[in-house]
Design a protein around this motif. Sequence first.
Motif, PDB file in Angstrom:
ATOM      1  N   ARG A  31      -6.240   4.154   6.290  1.00  0.00           N
ATOM      2  CA  ARG A  31      -5.493   5.370   6.081  1.00  0.00           C
ATOM      3  C   ARG A  31      -6.565   6.492   6.415  1.00  0.00           C
ATOM      4  N   LYS A  32      -6.123   7.484   6.854  1.00  0.00           N
ATOM      5  CA  LYS A  32      -6.893   8.939   7.095  1.00  0.00           C
ATOM      6  C   LYS A  32      -6.844   9.716   5.704  1.00  0.00           C
ATOM      7  N   ASN A  46       0.910  -1.426   0.151  1.00  0.00           N
ATOM      8  CA  ASN A  46      -0.214  -0.092   0.127  1.00  0.00           C
ATOM      9  C   ASN A  46       0.952   1.205  -0.063  1.00  0.00           C
ATOM     10  N   PHE A  97      -1.403   6.490   7.824  1.00  0.00           N
ATOM     11  CA  PHE A  97      -1.730   5.058   7.933  1.00  0.00           C
ATOM     12  C   PHE A  97      -1.739   4.546   9.402  1.00  0.00           C
ATOM     13  N   CYS A 133       3.152   6.373   9.756  1.00  0.00           N
ATOM     14  CA  CYS A 133       2.378   5.149  10.068  1.00  0.00           C
ATOM     15  C   CYS A 133       2.369   5.190  11.704  1.00  0.00           C
TER      16      CYS A 133
END
Length: 287
Positions: free
Chosen positions: A283-284, A129, A238, A208
Motif C-alpha cells: 500500500r502507498k 486487508n 493498493f 487497487c
Amino acid sequence: MASQQNQSTFESETQIPGEILIGRVIQIHDRISKLESLRPSKQVNSLFTHLVNLCTLPSNIDIKALPQDVQHMRGNLILLCGRAEGLLELEFATFLSKIPRPLSNLNLFPYYGNYVELASLEYRILSDNGVVQPKKVAFVGSGPMPLTSFVMATHHMKSTHFDNFDIDEAANDVARRLVASDKEFEKRMKFVTCDIMEVKEKLADYDCIFLAALVGMSKEQKLKIIGHVRKYMKAGGFLLVRSANGARAFLYPVVDEVDLPGFELLSVFHPTNQVINSVVLVRKPIF
C-alpha cells in the motif's frame, strides 16, 4: 514405463535436487529455443507443460545463487514463456470470440482453473486487508484474454469497474470482442492501449492496481514500472504485484520486498500447489 512411474512418485513426494532440476530446465530451454514457432501445437504445448510441471515440483533452489550462464538462460526462457503464453491466449480468445456466449466458455482455456484459484487467493488477500468491493481497479498487462479481470468481476468484485491496460492493440481488440457479448459486463470493463509508463495522473483514480507477472520482463524494467506506478497512484491505494518464487522463477520474473521501496508491505504469498505466481500486496502510505 515402471521406472518412469517410480521417478514421478519420487519427485512428487520429495524435493527434487537443485542440480537435477536445473539440468532438466536447461534441456527444455534448448528444445524450446530450436522451435520454428511458439504458436500452440502438440510439440509446443508438451514442452511448456513439462516445464511448468517441473518448476512446480518441491525444491529448495535459490535463484539468486545460480551461475551467470544459468541466469542468462533463465532470462531468455522467461521471454520465450511470455511469447508462448501470449500466443496461446490470443488463439483461445480469438476462438472464443467467434462462438456464442464466450464468457460462459472460458473454462475451455487449458489454464482456466489456475486463474480461478489465483484470483480467489488474491481476493482473499485483498479482503483480509480491507479491499472488499473497490470502486475502480486497474489491471496492467491484461492481454487478449484478461481472465483475472473476468473472474474477479464475475465472482468477487461484482460492482467494481475494471480498466485493463495493455500495450498491444490487437490483444485489446480481441478482449473487447469477448466482453461485447455481455452488455452488463461491457459497462464495467474498459480496455486501454498504451504503455503504462505514459499513464500518470489517471493512476490516482484506482483503489487497487494489479501488475501482471510479465509486465517488465527484466528487473530494471520492473523496478521502473513499480516506481512510476507508486509516484502517480493515490495515497492509501493498493498495488498487487505478481511474482515468482523458487523454481517458478524460471517461468516469471521475481519481485522481492527490497524492490518495493516507499510502500507498506502487507502480504507475501508463495504457492506450493499448481498455482505459479506468488502474490505481493503493498500500500502507498498516507502522508
